[in-house]
Design a protein around this motif. Structure first.
Motif, mmCIF file in Angstrom:
data_model
loop_
_atom_site.group_PDB
_atom_site.id
_atom_site.type_symbol
_atom_site.label_atom_id
_atom_site.label_comp_id
_atom_site.label_asym_id
_atom_site.label_seq_id
_atom_site.Cartn_x
_atom_site.Cartn_y
_atom_site.Cartn_z
ATOM 1 N N ALA A 287 0.826 -1.206 0.000
ATOM 2 C CA ALA A 287 0.000 0.000 0.000
ATOM 3 C C ALA A 287 0.864 1.262 0.000
ATOM 4 C CB ALA A 287 -0.932 -0.007 1.210
ATOM 5 N N TYR A 288 1.932 1.262 0.802
ATOM 6 C CA TYR A 288 2.774 2.458 0.851
ATOM 7 C C TYR A 288 3.490 2.674 -0.489
ATOM 8 C CZ TYR A 288 5.949 6.052 2.510
ATOM 9 O OH TYR A 288 6.620 7.237 2.669
ATOM 10 N N ALA A 289 3.959 1.584 -1.092
ATOM 11 C CA ALA A 289 4.624 1.690 -2.391
ATOM 12 C C ALA A 289 3.660 2.206 -3.452
ATOM 13 C CB ALA A 289 5.194 0.338 -2.804
ATOM 14 N N TYR A 315 12.485 0.964 -2.062
ATOM 15 C CA TYR A 315 13.405 0.025 -1.419
ATOM 16 C C TYR A 315 13.675 0.437 0.026
ATOM 17 C CZ TYR A 315 17.710 -2.343 -0.128
ATOM 18 O OH TYR A 315 18.647 -3.074 0.552
ATOM 19 N N LEU A 316 13.947 1.708 0.263
ATOM 20 C CA LEU A 316 14.221 2.170 1.627
ATOM 21 C C LEU A 316 12.981 2.090 2.505
ATOM 22 C CD1 LEU A 316 16.613 5.211 1.087
ATOM 23 C CD2 LEU A 316 17.158 2.959 2.004
ATOM 24 N N ALA A 317 11.819 2.304 1.921
ATOM 25 C CA ALA A 317 10.584 2.185 2.699
ATOM 26 C C ALA A 317 10.410 0.767 3.228
ATOM 27 C CB ALA A 317 9.390 2.583 1.840
ATOM 28 N N ARG A 318 10.878 -0.218 2.459
ATOM 29 C CA ARG A 318 10.724 -1.619 2.875
ATOM 30 C C ARG A 318 11.826 -2.075 3.825
ATOM 31 N NH1 ARG A 318 8.858 -5.080 -2.465
ATOM 32 N NH2 ARG A 318 6.844 -4.041 -2.763
ATOM 33 N N SER A 319 12.996 -1.450 3.733
ATOM 34 C CA SER A 319 14.134 -2.014 4.455
ATOM 35 C C SER A 319 14.652 -1.154 5.592
ATOM 36 C CB SER A 319 15.289 -2.270 3.472
ATOM 37 O OG SER A 319 15.664 -1.070 2.832
ATOM 38 N N VAL A 324 6.149 6.233 9.218
ATOM 39 C CA VAL A 324 5.570 6.779 7.993
ATOM 40 C C VAL A 324 5.988 8.233 7.776
ATOM 41 C CG1 VAL A 324 3.406 7.393 6.850
ATOM 42 C CG2 VAL A 324 3.605 5.210 8.028
ATOM 43 N N ASP A 325 5.972 9.055 8.831
ATOM 44 C CA ASP A 325 6.342 10.461 8.658
ATOM 45 C C ASP A 325 7.786 10.593 8.189
ATOM 46 O OD1 ASP A 325 3.844 11.271 9.405
ATOM 47 O OD2 ASP A 325 4.384 11.607 11.515
ATOM 48 N N SER A 326 8.682 9.788 8.753
ATOM 49 C CA SER A 326 10.088 9.832 8.350
ATOM 50 C C SER A 326 10.248 9.346 6.918
ATOM 51 C CB SER A 326 10.943 8.985 9.299
ATOM 52 O OG SER A 326 10.884 9.487 10.615
ATOM 53 N N LEU A 327 9.472 8.322 6.551
ATOM 54 C CA LEU A 327 9.539 7.802 5.183
ATOM 55 C C LEU A 327 9.066 8.848 4.183
ATOM 56 C CD1 LEU A 327 8.240 4.124 5.586
ATOM 57 C CD2 LEU A 327 10.570 4.868 5.055
ATOM 58 N N ASP A 328 8.000 9.582 4.532
ATOM 59 C CA ASP A 328 7.503 10.619 3.635
ATOM 60 C C ASP A 328 8.555 11.699 3.417
ATOM 61 O OD1 ASP A 328 5.116 9.353 3.314
ATOM 62 O OD2 ASP A 328 4.040 10.550 4.813
ATOM 63 N N GLU A 329 9.217 12.098 4.490
ATOM 64 C CA GLU A 329 10.253 13.124 4.379
ATOM 65 C C GLU A 329 11.435 12.610 3.561
ATOM 66 O OE1 GLU A 329 13.206 15.776 7.267
ATOM 67 O OE2 GLU A 329 11.594 14.546 8.136
ATOM 68 N N LEU A 330 11.818 11.342 3.798
ATOM 69 C CA LEU A 330 12.928 10.759 3.058
ATOM 70 C C LEU A 330 12.594 10.634 1.574
ATOM 71 C CD1 LEU A 330 15.721 9.427 3.076
ATOM 72 C CD2 LEU A 330 14.597 7.255 3.627
#
Length: 347
Positions: A287-289, A315-319, A324-330
Motif C-alpha cells: 500500500a505504501y509503495a 526500497y528504503l521504505a521496505r528495508s 511513515v512520517d520519516s519515510l515521507d520526508e525521506l
C-alpha cells in the motif's frame, strides 16, 4: 511461425535471432573469416550482477518492441532518446539477454571521445619498450628468426580493439553494442560514425602497413584477453551488430546521422507500466509503495523525474524500518526534480 517479431520483450532467452530474414540488399555484409559468438561469461564486467539484473527486469513497451525489431531487420542503429531514468541503457542488455547475443560491448561517450577510441587503441610506447627489452635477444638470433610471433614486439601485441571495433568483427550472429550518451560527444563524432556504421567496416593503418610481413594478425578484442584474427589490417562485419545509441536530448543531431538510425523516443511510464517496473525489481508493491507511485506520477508533469528515484524510495521504505512520517520526508528528499518542465511564455 511469423518472423516478426524476433525480439518480443519476453523474460526467457531464446534463439529467435536465427529467424532473422536476410538483410536488405543495401545492408548485406560479407566479412570473414567468420567468428563464433563469444561465451556469455567471456566478459566478467558485462555479466556483473547489476547488469544482469537490469536485463532481467527491463519491461519493454509495444512501441519499443516494434522499433527494436525494425532496427534488427534493417540492420540499422537504434537511437534511443528520452529523459534520464527511462531505461535507455538497460534496453541493450535486455535485447542481448533475450536473443543470446553475448556480452554487451559498452562505449561510454564523453566530450573527448573520438572515433579512434571506439575502434581500437594502439600503444607505440609500450611497443618501443618491448623492442628495447628484446634487442639483445634479437641480436643473438638469425635475421629470419629475429621477429618471432609472440615475442611481444609486434604491432599486434600492443593493439586492442575498442567496443565499436569489436562489434564490427565478422561474428556469425550480431553482437550488442551500447554507445551511451552520444549527445555528450564532440560535435564531429556523430558525423565520424556515419561511414563506419554505413559500411560496416574499417581499417587499422598500423596493421595495413605491416600486412606484407604480417598478413594475418591476432589482436585482443574488447572485454577479453582472447585474440581474434584480422587479415591485412581490414575488419568487415558479417552480421551487422545491434547498436543502441542513447541520448538525453541535450543536443540535436545532423539529418544525415538521423536518417541512418531507427529512432525510439521513450516517455515517462504510465501507472500500469510503472507498477510493472516496480514489481519486476522489488516484487508486488504494498500500500505504501502504491502511494509513492501515485505521488511520483502526480509530480512528473512539473519537472523531470527518473524511475530509479522511485525505486530507491520504495526500497528504503521496505528495508529501513522508519515510521511513515520519516519515510515521507525521506521520499521527498530522494525524488527531487532533475530539471524543470518547459513552460510557455503566453501573454
Amino acid at each position: 511461425m511469423p518472423l516478426w517479431p524476433v525480439y518480443t520483450g519476453a523474460e526467457q532467452p531464446h534463439d529467435g535471432i536465427t529467424r532473422l530474414p536476410p538483410p536488405p540488399p543495401w545492408r548485406a555484409f560479407d566479412g570473414g573469416p567468420v567468428l563464433d559468438p563469444p561465451d556469455e561469461a567471456a566478459d566478467a564486467a558485462a555479466v556483473s550482477p547489476d547488469r544482469t539484473h537490469r536485463a532481467m527486469t527491463y519491461r519493454a513497451t509495444p512501441q519499443t518492441v516494434q522499433l527494436v525489431n525494425a532496427a534488427l531487420y534493417l540492420r540499422r542503429p537504434l537511437l534511443v532518446t528520452g529523459p534520464p531514468g527511462t531505461g535507455k541503457s538497460s534496453l541493450a542488455y535486455a535485447v542481448a539477454r533475450e536473443l543470446r547475443l553475448g556480452p554487451v560491448l559498452r562505449w561510454n561517450i564523453t566530450s573527448r571521445s573520438t572515433l579512434h577510441d571506439g575502434l581500437y587503441q594502439y600503444d607505440p610506447l609500450s611497443r618501443l619498450y618491448a623492442a628495447r627489452q628484446g634487442a639483445d635477444r634479437s641480436a643473438e638470433r638469425s635475421d629470419a628468426a629475429a621477429r618471432e610471433p609472440g615475442d611481444g614486439t609486434g604491432v599486434e601485441d600492443h593493439l586492442r580493439l575498442g567496443p565499436l571495433g569489436t562489434a564490427l568483427l565478422p561474428y556469425a550472429r550480431p553482437r550488442a553494442l551500447l554507445i551511451d550518451e552520444i549527445d555528450k560527444s564532440d560535435l564531429d563524432l556523430p558525423n565520424d560514425l556515419l561511414n563506419v556504421l554505413e559500411e560496416g567496416q574499417y581499417e587499422i593503418p598500423e596493421l595495413v602497413r605491416a600486412a606484407r610481413q604480417l598478413p594475418r594478425a591476432e589482436v585482443m578484442a574488447d572485454g577479453t584477453d582472447e585474440r581474434v584474427p584480422v587479415e591485412r589490417g581490414r575488419v568487415r562485419c558479417r552480421s551487422f551488430p545491434f547498436v543502441v545509441l542513447t541520448s538525453n536530448g541535450e543536443r540535436e543531431f545532423p539529418p544525415a546521422f538521423l536518417r541512418r538510425c531507427v529512432t525510439l523516443r521513450l516517455r515517462q511510464p504510465d501507472d500500469g507500466h510503472l507498477a510493472g517496473i516496480v514489481r519486476a525489481h522489488l516484487g508486488e508493491p504494498d500500500a505504501y509503495a502504491r502511494g509513492l507511485i501515485e505521488r511520483f506520477l502526480s509530480r512528473v508533469g512539473a519537472g523531470d523525474l527518473a524511475t530509479d528515484q522511485l525505486l530507491n524510495a520504495i526500497y528504503l521504505a521496505r528495508s529501513s524500518g522508519l515510521d511513515v512520517d520519516s519515510l515521507d520526508e525521506l521520499a521527498e528528499q530522494l525524488m527531487p526534480y532533475l530539471g524543470q518542465a518547459p513552460r510557455s511564455d503566453a501573454f
